[in-house]
Design a protein around this motif. Structure first.
Motif, PDB file in Angstrom:
ATOM      1  N   VAL A   1     -31.182 -47.994 -32.734  1.00  0.00           N
ATOM      2  CA  VAL A   1     -32.236 -47.842 -33.742  1.00  0.00           C
ATOM      3  C   VAL A   1     -32.602 -46.369 -33.917  1.00  0.00           C
ATOM      4  N   ALA A   2     -32.608 -45.610 -32.823  1.00  0.00           N
ATOM      5  CA  ALA A   2     -32.912 -44.179 -32.924  1.00  0.00           C
ATOM      6  C   ALA A   2     -31.907 -43.473 -33.828  1.00  0.00           C
ATOM      7  N   ILE A   3     -30.637 -43.857 -33.728  1.00  0.00           N
ATOM      8  CA  ILE A   3     -29.623 -43.280 -34.619  1.00  0.00           C
ATOM      9  C   ILE A   3     -29.886 -43.716 -36.063  1.00  0.00           C
ATOM     10  N   GLY A   4     -30.221 -44.980 -36.241  1.00  0.00           N
ATOM     11  CA  GLY A   4     -30.508 -45.484 -37.578  1.00  0.00           C
ATOM     12  C   GLY A   4     -31.686 -44.802 -38.245  1.00  0.00           C
ATOM     13  N   ASN A   5     -32.631 -44.283 -37.454  1.00  0.00           N
ATOM     14  CA  ASN A   5     -33.784 -43.588 -38.021  1.00  0.00           C
ATOM     15  C   ASN A   5     -33.369 -42.399 -38.884  1.00  0.00           C
ATOM     16  N   THR A   6     -32.244 -41.782 -38.544  1.00  0.00           N
ATOM     17  CA  THR A   6     -31.846 -40.563 -39.239  1.00  0.00           C
ATOM     18  C   THR A   6     -31.484 -40.806 -40.704  1.00  0.00           C
ATOM     19  N   ALA A   7     -31.134 -42.041 -41.038  1.00  0.00           N
ATOM     20  CA  ALA A   7     -30.786 -42.366 -42.436  1.00  0.00           C
ATOM     21  C   ALA A   7     -31.505 -43.626 -42.884  1.00  0.00           C
ATOM     22  N   MET A   8     -32.720 -43.838 -42.411  1.00  0.00           N
ATOM     23  CA  MET A   8     -33.413 -45.096 -42.663  1.00  0.00           C
ATOM     24  C   MET A   8     -33.757 -45.317 -44.134  1.00  0.00           C
ATOM     25  N   TYR A   9     -33.848 -44.231 -44.923  1.00  0.00           N
ATOM     26  CA  TYR A   9     -34.204 -44.376 -46.340  1.00  0.00           C
ATOM     27  C   TYR A   9     -32.987 -44.404 -47.264  1.00  0.00           C
ATOM     28  N   ALA A  10     -31.790 -44.411 -46.691  1.00  0.00           N
ATOM     29  CA  ALA A  10     -30.592 -44.300 -47.528  1.00  0.00           C
ATOM     30  C   ALA A  10     -30.481 -45.440 -48.532  1.00  0.00           C
ATOM     31  N   THR A  11     -30.576 -46.680 -48.042  1.00  0.00           N
ATOM     32  CA  THR A  11     -30.439 -47.825 -48.939  1.00  0.00           C
ATOM     33  C   THR A  11     -31.535 -47.839 -49.994  1.00  0.00           C
ATOM     34  N   THR A  12     -32.772 -47.510 -49.589  1.00  0.00           N
ATOM     35  CA  THR A  12     -33.897 -47.498 -50.524  1.00  0.00           C
ATOM     36  C   THR A  12     -33.699 -46.443 -51.604  1.00  0.00           C
ATOM     37  N   ALA A  13     -33.224 -45.262 -51.220  1.00  0.00           N
ATOM     38  CA  ALA A  13     -32.994 -44.207 -52.207  1.00  0.00           C
ATOM     39  C   ALA A  13     -31.893 -44.606 -53.189  1.00  0.00           C
ATOM     40  N   LEU A  14     -30.855 -45.274 -52.705  1.00  0.00           N
ATOM     41  CA  LEU A  14     -29.781 -45.713 -53.603  1.00  0.00           C
ATOM     42  C   LEU A  14     -30.267 -46.793 -54.560  1.00  0.00           C
ATOM     43  N   VAL A  15     -31.137 -47.675 -54.091  1.00  0.00           N
ATOM     44  CA  VAL A  15     -31.730 -48.668 -54.985  1.00  0.00           C
ATOM     45  C   VAL A  15     -32.569 -47.975 -56.051  1.00  0.00           C
ATOM     46  N   ALA A  16     -33.315 -46.948 -55.664  1.00  0.00           N
ATOM     47  CA  ALA A  16     -34.210 -46.249 -56.593  1.00  0.00           C
ATOM     48  C   ALA A  16     -33.441 -45.617 -57.752  1.00  0.00           C
ATOM     49  N   VAL A  17     -32.216 -45.170 -57.477  1.00  0.00           N
ATOM     50  CA  VAL A  17     -31.415 -44.548 -58.550  1.00  0.00           C
ATOM     51  C   VAL A  17     -30.337 -45.499 -59.070  1.00  0.00           C
ATOM     52  N   ASN A  18     -30.450 -46.785 -58.683  1.00  0.00           N
ATOM     53  CA  ASN A  18     -29.530 -47.830 -59.147  1.00  0.00           C
ATOM     54  C   ASN A  18     -28.075 -47.503 -58.801  1.00  0.00           C
ATOM     55  N   ARG A  19     -27.851 -47.044 -57.558  1.00  0.00           N
ATOM     56  CA  ARG A  19     -26.494 -46.741 -57.102  1.00  0.00           C
ATOM     57  C   ARG A  19     -26.183 -47.425 -55.776  1.00  0.00           C
ATOM     58  N   SER A  20     -26.834 -48.543 -55.492  1.00  0.00           N
ATOM     59  CA  SER A  20     -26.637 -49.207 -54.207  1.00  0.00           C
ATOM     60  C   SER A  20     -25.227 -49.742 -54.024  1.00  0.00           C
ATOM     61  N   GLN A  21     -24.464 -49.860 -55.137  1.00  0.00           N
ATOM     62  CA  GLN A  21     -23.085 -50.337 -55.021  1.00  0.00           C
ATOM     63  C   GLN A  21     -22.200 -49.352 -54.258  1.00  0.00           C
ATOM     64  N   LEU A  22     -22.668 -48.109 -54.083  1.00  0.00           N
ATOM     65  CA  LEU A  22     -21.856 -47.105 -53.404  1.00  0.00           C
ATOM     66  C   LEU A  22     -21.617 -47.441 -51.930  1.00  0.00           C
ATOM     67  N   THR A  23     -22.525 -48.203 -51.330  1.00  0.00           N
ATOM     68  CA  THR A  23     -22.367 -48.517 -49.902  1.00  0.00           C
ATOM     69  C   THR A  23     -22.153 -50.006 -49.643  1.00  0.00           C
ATOM     70  N   ILE A  24     -21.989 -50.785 -50.685  1.00  0.00           N
ATOM     71  CA  ILE A  24     -21.925 -52.229 -50.499  1.00  0.00           C
ATOM     72  C   ILE A  24     -20.687 -52.641 -49.700  1.00  0.00           C
ATOM     73  N   LYS A  25     -19.533 -52.040 -49.974  1.00  0.00           N
ATOM     74  CA  LYS A  25     -18.336 -52.377 -49.215  1.00  0.00           C
ATOM     75  C   LYS A  25     -18.487 -52.000 -47.751  1.00  0.00           C
ATOM     76  N   ALA A  26     -19.097 -50.843 -47.517  1.00  0.00           N
ATOM     77  CA  ALA A  26     -19.295 -50.390 -46.139  1.00  0.00           C
ATOM     78  C   ALA A  26     -20.213 -51.338 -45.384  1.00  0.00           C
ATOM     79  N   GLU A  27     -21.278 -51.812 -46.045  1.00  0.00           N
ATOM     80  CA  GLU A  27     -22.209 -52.737 -45.402  1.00  0.00           C
ATOM     81  C   GLU A  27     -21.493 -54.027 -44.998  1.00  0.00           C
ATOM     82  N   VAL A  28     -20.720 -54.571 -45.918  1.00  0.00           N
ATOM     83  CA  VAL A  28     -20.042 -55.849 -45.650  1.00  0.00           C
ATOM     84  C   VAL A  28     -18.968 -55.683 -44.580  1.00  0.00           C
TER      85      VAL A  28
END
Length: 472
Positions: free
Chosen positions: A327-354
């Motif tokens: 979780v400590a490592i995850g803190n460093t990019a905790m807003y990444a998904t939210t920022a991508l949603v805000a600019v409507n670019r969340s598809q950029l990480t969808i393959k990586a998530e799955v």
């Protein structure tokens, strides 16, 4: 402006921590009043229903929040599409359970529980509007009131001896009270109207968000299932003990911060410079608190588990340490998904998530029978180490948030946390203290060493962090 933002955050965290406190009370009550089988049946049914509701909610709510203008036709479209899809889902789930089991009790409980989807989806438009306007006081009030009424109703049903119905009653009452509170707070007549073009746009924007959410939920639930298949119930118990200690603070803090962050980021989505600034500042402020918190949990894991839960849970200590570092490592990019949603670019990480979710489950399946719960902890750590760079790559492609900004936002909190870890490890071995005195001593030494190290590296941090609430 600063006071308003602080009040908003205060209401967000009142909701999140209040939910945790109330959840603990109801869980203890159910543990005493229900048998493990009854609690398990109710939990599984609600988990299935909530997973369906989560997918639908993700498709609609976040895209509505990030719209530049939310018009009446948008509200009508989202609301009535939600109602129609919910009703169809209730019919489908009820039909599926009739084919799955001949037990009439399970059929009735599943059919009743599926109504929760309708209440949940009806609330999405109201929740999106209040997130856009910053009315987190009302959002907190409706959730807490729902939890109180739901908890009381669920415990009453359990006292009446109705078993698993208690869990289902709690979930239904909570959602019903929540939607009633929202409708009374913002009374409006929503005309029956569906704009198919807007609905298609909404689905297009929300589908990647929903897949990301589904991937995360599949990971959380799937790890336990796969671990149980390969390592047995004892390993699952140890892993869940460690995960629960991590999830209580993480869920409250993360959900609160991310709920606040999306509308803030969305308002700046058309101005990349300002968005980069608030993203970097938010990461730095969150890391200042969260990175030492979870590193501290790893450092004090031995005392936390042995003193609070007892020696029978000793096997969970190394699992807790690995999960806390994850979780400590995850803190460093905790807003990444939210920022991508805000600019409507969340598809950029969808393959990586799955793909990383599948990889983590495969690791648990491959090594669970050898390493037990540690296989699950290491799998989640491996996933975090892989997904974090991919998230930064996605942010860089979307808004220009590259590795230099990532480093600038995190290096102080990470460095100070490592100094804290070294200081606590040395002092702990030399102190000679035992029991709670040892735990308290480590916490005090850790807090002081972290504060001094961070202040030496960044003497003006109070003024800079204050500017997050007063500028941009």
């Amino acid at each position: 402006m600063a006071n308003r933002r602080l009040i908003t955050l205060g209401w967000i965290f009142t909701e999140k921590f209040g939910l945790i406190f109330l959840s603990m009370i109801t869980f203890v009550a159910y543990a005493r009043l229900l048998s493990p089988a009854e609690l398990g049946v109710g939990t599984i049914i609600i988990a299935i229903v909530e997973l369906v509701g989560l997918v639908y909610s993700s498709v609609l709510e976040d895209p509505l929040v990030r719209l530049e203008r939310l018009e009446e036709k948008h509200i009508s479209t989202a609301f009535w599409a939600s109602v129609i899809v919910s009703l169809l889902s209730i019919v489908m789930i009820s039909g599926a359970v009739m084919l799955y089991t001949p037990d009439p009790l399970l059929r009735w409980m599943t059919a009743a529980a599926s109504v929760k989807i309708l209440f949940t989806m009806m609330a999405r438009v109201y929740v999106a509007q209040m997130r856009r306007s910053g009315n987190f006081k009302m959002l907190a009030s409706r959730t807490l009131l729902g939890k109180v009424f739901g908890g009381v109703g669920g415990i009453a049903v359990a006292l009446w001896g109705l078993g698993a119905w208690a869990v289902i009653a709690q979930a239904l009452i909570m959602e019903f009270v929540s939607i009633i509170v929202l409708m009374r707070a913002e009374p409006r007549r929503i005309a029956f109207y569906i704009d198919l073009r807007f609905l298609r746009e909404l689905l297009k924007a929300g589908t990647p968000v929903a897949i990301n959410a589904l991937s995360s939920q599949t990971l959380q639930r799937g790890v336990n299932v796969v671990l149980g298949m390969t390592a047995g119930a004892n390993a699952v118990g140890m892993f869940n003990m460690a995960m629960r200690i991590i999830d209580l603070p993480r869920t409250a803090i993360y959900n609160g911060l991310l709920s606040y962050a999306l509308p803030v980021f969305s308002r700046r989505s058309a101005e990349p410079g300002r968005l980069l600034g608030i993203l970097g500042d938010s990461t730095a402020v969150s890391g200042f608190v969260l990175t030492p918190l979870f590193i501290g949990i790893a450092l004090t894991a031995n005392d936390l588990i042995l003193l609070i839960f007892g020696a029978k849970w000793a096997e969970a200590i190394p699992l807790l340490q690995v999960l806390a570092c994850t979780v400590a490592i995850g803190n460093t990019a905790m807003y990444a998904t939210t920022a991508l949603v805000a600019v409507n670019r969340s598809q950029l990480t969808i393959k990586a998530e799955v793909l990383t979710t599948v990889l983590a489950l495969a690791l648990v399946y491959g090594f669970g029978n050898v390493y037990g719960g540690m296989a699950a902890a290491i799998a989640l750590l491996a996933r975090m180490l892989i997904i974090t760079p991919l998230q930064i790559r996605g942010l860089n492609a979307a808004i220009g948030y590259g590795w230099q900004r990532f480093f600038d936002s995190n290096y102080r909190s990470v460095t100070a946390s490592l100094v804290m870890a070294a200081t606590v490890s040395y002092a702990s071995a030399q102190s000679g203290l035992q029991g709670y005195l040892h735990l308290i001593g480590n916490v005090v030494i850790g807090a002081l060493s972290y504060a001094v190290t961070y202040s030496v590296m960044h003497p003006r941090w109070p003024q800079e962090f204050k500017s997050v609430f007063t500028s941009r």
